[in-house]
Motif scaffolding. Structure first.
Motif, short mmCIF file in Angstrom:
data_model
loop_
_atom_site.label_atom_id
_atom_site.label_comp_id
_atom_site.label_asym_id
_atom_site.label_seq_id
_atom_site.Cartn_x
_atom_site.Cartn_y
_atom_site.Cartn_z
N SER A 8 8.27 9.48 5.10
CA SER A 8 8.85 9.64 6.43
C SER A 8 7.94 9.12 7.54
O SER A 8 8.38 8.82 8.62
CB SER A 8 9.15 11.11 6.67
N ASP A 9 6.66 8.98 7.22
CA ASP A 9 5.68 8.69 8.25
C ASP A 9 5.43 7.19 8.45
O ASP A 9 4.59 6.80 9.24
CB ASP A 9 4.35 9.37 7.85
N VAL A 10 6.16 6.36 7.70
CA VAL A 10 5.92 4.92 7.80
C VAL A 10 6.38 4.44 9.17
O VAL A 10 7.57 4.32 9.44
CB VAL A 10 6.67 4.16 6.69
N SER A 11 5.41 4.22 10.06
CA SER A 11 5.79 3.75 11.39
C SER A 11 6.03 2.26 11.31
O SER A 11 5.69 1.62 10.32
CB SER A 11 4.68 4.06 12.38
N LYS A 12 6.57 1.71 12.36
CA LYS A 12 6.94 0.30 12.36
C LYS A 12 5.77 -0.61 12.02
O LYS A 12 5.89 -1.57 11.28
CB LYS A 12 7.50 -0.08 13.72
N SER A 13 4.61 -0.24 12.54
CA SER A 13 3.46 -1.12 12.37
C SER A 13 2.87 -1.06 10.96
O SER A 13 1.95 -1.80 10.65
CB SER A 13 2.38 -0.77 13.38
N ASP A 14 3.37 -0.16 10.12
CA ASP A 14 2.86 -0.10 8.76
C ASP A 14 3.65 -0.97 7.80
O ASP A 14 3.40 -0.96 6.59
CB ASP A 14 2.84 1.36 8.26
N VAL A 15 4.62 -1.67 8.32
CA VAL A 15 5.37 -2.62 7.49
C VAL A 15 5.46 -3.94 8.24
O VAL A 15 5.38 -3.99 9.46
CB VAL A 15 6.79 -2.12 7.15
N SER A 16 5.57 -5.02 7.48
CA SER A 16 5.83 -6.31 8.11
C SER A 16 6.74 -7.11 7.19
O SER A 16 7.05 -6.67 6.08
CB SER A 16 4.52 -7.05 8.40
N LYS A 17 7.13 -8.29 7.64
CA LYS A 17 8.06 -9.11 6.87
C LYS A 17 7.26 -10.09 6.01
O LYS A 17 6.38 -10.78 6.53
CB LYS A 17 8.95 -9.86 7.87
N CYS A 18 7.57 -10.14 4.73
CA CYS A 18 6.81 -11.00 3.81
C CYS A 18 6.93 -12.46 4.21
O CYS A 18 8.03 -12.96 4.46
CB CYS A 18 7.32 -10.80 2.37
N ARG A 19 5.78 -13.16 4.22
CA ARG A 19 5.74 -14.58 4.59
C ARG A 19 6.31 -15.45 3.47
O ARG A 19 6.55 -16.63 3.67
CB ARG A 19 4.30 -15.00 4.90
N VAL A 20 6.49 -14.86 2.28
CA VAL A 20 7.02 -15.64 1.15
C VAL A 20 8.52 -15.42 0.99
O VAL A 20 9.28 -16.38 0.88
CB VAL A 20 6.28 -15.26 -0.16
N CYS A 21 8.96 -14.13 0.99
CA CYS A 21 10.35 -13.85 0.60
C CYS A 21 11.12 -13.08 1.65
O CYS A 21 12.28 -12.72 1.41
CB CYS A 21 10.37 -13.11 -0.73
N ALA A 22 10.48 -12.76 2.79
CA ALA A 22 11.11 -11.98 3.87
C ALA A 22 11.37 -10.53 3.47
O ALA A 22 12.05 -9.80 4.19
CB ALA A 22 12.39 -12.65 4.39
N GLY A 23 10.84 -10.10 2.33
CA GLY A 23 10.96 -8.70 1.92
C GLY A 23 10.04 -7.81 2.74
O GLY A 23 9.41 -8.26 3.71
N GLU A 24 9.95 -6.53 2.33
CA GLU A 24 9.18 -5.58 3.12
C GLU A 24 7.74 -5.48 2.60
O GLU A 24 7.51 -5.17 1.43
CB GLU A 24 9.85 -4.21 3.03
N VAL A 25 6.80 -5.77 3.48
CA VAL A 25 5.37 -5.62 3.13
C VAL A 25 4.94 -4.24 3.59
O VAL A 25 5.07 -3.90 4.76
CB VAL A 25 4.51 -6.71 3.82
N ARG A 26 4.42 -3.45 2.63
CA ARG A 26 3.95 -2.10 2.97
C ARG A 26 2.43 -2.07 2.98
O ARG A 26 1.80 -2.47 2.00
CB ARG A 26 4.48 -1.09 1.96
#
Ligand code: DWN
Ligand code: SAH
Ligand code: ZN
Length: 419
Positions: A8-26
């Motif tokens: 529940s604590d994953v804030s926006k800045s703890d994820v980004s968009k993968c530069r390879v596949c556009a998936g979720e980088v955690r």
């Protein structure tokens, strides 16, 4: 019951968009705000330092480990880029051996052509040139490119990408080999790189590149391999994944004993070459070690914090005892250690290095002054932190007199230890 904060604590800045596949980088580790690792400024320039957020994560879709924030490439790779590949004897030998292997296996046709991405001061291509083989280095950092040219190596001062590949193919024709060392992991835009390689390679040609291996980084907790320039930390699985997106197959892997452990990846167009059994073997080993699982990578964080705390405690203890301490090797890696651990000139008054472009300047962020390695003995400190731990054998041999007269080396990976 405790609430499950991990989800529940994953804030926006703890994820980004993968530069390879556009998936979720955690994210699995955050070093906070950091300076550029190869920005060795003068005292007057120090307040103009560029900073960014150094955090690293895993793509939950394609398993690629990558930084969450990208530094604009021109800020890192420019005319004054200070790293000279020829600064280590061990690396000169490694690249001479690499060139000999490429000459014997891939550059055997009637008029072969070899392109190197990130050719730096020409340490590898110089050997290809001496063999009389057509070659071209693509190197955006003008200063090191000029050093290579002085050695008779042909260099284009440019970033390699799709458009550059098109120009080279038009001017020089197809390449038998595209090679890169410690460069592909520096380049977020792998789509453009692989499209470029596809444009440039002759049918049956290979793309060979070597970079620090996540398997080695995890094994020895060499966390200082994480800094601005190292955008990706590759595994065989993640490289195979990105290769396939662009019509390539990972056909060979070889582990290399340089820079603390690397893998050399060989890519060929799909269906053009047989896949070596070494590829599925390494991918299986990675799966067994959980290298694509967030929990495995999150555990590295405890080791990072322990190493930094131990190093600071040791330096504070030595200061209390009145012992003198210096650093050895103003590496890009050391910026992560000094800035994350909070080590400044009060704990480490100077760092010695052989690189002309670093001497007389300050370590990024920490502001520790850099002195010429030739002055290390005037007088020797009691202890020296070996930031260039990847060149341990070479530096301990070169500086044998330091230990002989009672000096002690301090290393910090895989743990803080006095040698
Ligand atoms: O990936 C990269 C690698 C290839 O090179 C780049 N992003 C930047 C750079 O990383 P680094 O600075 O961590 O690399 P090294 O090879 O660990 O740097 C060694 C440093 O130590 C250089 O500044 C030269 C110096 N040195 C020295 O003072 N005496 C090196 C040797 C071998 C010595 O005997
Ligand atoms: N191959 C050398 C240099 C590694 S340092 C070695 O292994 O020692 C990384 C190099 O990549 C730098 O010289 C940098 O200028 C270069 N580089 C960064 N982005 C690049 C790009 N898009 N195309 C070509 N070279 C690039
Ligand atoms: Zn991905």
């Amino acid at each position: 019951m405790e609430p499950d904060v991990s989800k529940s604590d994953v804030s926006k800045s703890d994820v980004s968009k993968c530069r390879v596949c556009a998936g979720e980088v955690r994210k699995f580790f955050d070093f906070g705000t950091q300076p550029l690792s190869d920005a060795f400024l003068t005292e007057r320039e120090a307040d103009q330092a560029f900073h960014f957020r150094l955090a690293v994560g895993l793509c939950t879709a394609c398993t690629m480990v990558q930084l969450l924030e990208e530094v604009p490439r021109e800020r890192m790779f420019h005319h004054d880029y200070p790293y000279h590949s020829s600064g280590s004897r061990h690396m000169r030998e490694h690249f001479a051996q690499t060139a000999r292997e490429l000459l014997a296996t891939e550059l055997t046709g009637p008029d072969p052509f070899c392109v190197e991405i990130g050719s730096n001061d020409g340490v590898m291509l110089g050997v290809i040139k001496d063999a009389g083989v057509r070659h071209l280095g693509v190197e955006p950092s003008g200063g090191v490119a000029e050093l290579a040219r002085k050695d008779g190596v042909r260099v284009r001062t440019d970033f390699f990408e799709e458009s550059t590949a098109r120009l080279i193919a038009a001017e020089d024709g197809p390449a038998d080999v595209v090679y890169a060392a410690n460069t592909i992991c520096h380049i977020p835009y792998l789509d453009s790189i692989l499209r470029g390689v596809d444009i440039l390679l002759r049918p049956g040609g290979v793309f060979v590149f070597e970079d620090p291996y996540l398997g080695d980084i995890a094994e020895r907790n060499t966390f200082d391999q994480i800094y601005d320039e190292h955008f990706y930390l590759f595994t065989a699985r993640s490289v195979r994944g990105v290769a396939r997106r662009f019509g390539f197959e990972l056909v060979d892997v070889r582990r290399l004993p340089v820079h603390g452990g690397e893998v050399r990846y060989t890519l060929a167009r799909q269906g053009e070459r047989e896949v070596s059994p070494a590829v599925p073997a390494l991918i299986e080993e990675e799966a067994g070690r959980g290298l694509a699982e967030l929990e495995t990578l999150e555990k590295l964080g405890q080791g990072i914090d322990r190493i930094c705390a131990d190093l600071v405690a040791l330096l504070e203890d030595l200061r209390r005892q009145g012992r003198s301490v210096a650093g050895y090797g103003a590496t890009a890696k050391s910026a992560t250690v000094t800035n994350y651990a909070g080590i400044g000139p009060e704990l480490l008054p100077c760092v010695y290095d052989t690189t002309p472009a670093k001497i007389g300047r300050l370590m990024p962020g920490s502001g520790i002054p850099i002195r010429a390695a030739g002055e290390f003995s005037r007088p020797y400190p009691d202890y020296a932190v070996l930031f260039a731990w990847n060149h341990t054998d070479e530096i301990l041999a070169r500086e044998a007199e330091f230990a002989a007269q009672g000096g002690k080396w301090i290393v910090y990976v895989p743990e803080v230890r006095v040698l």
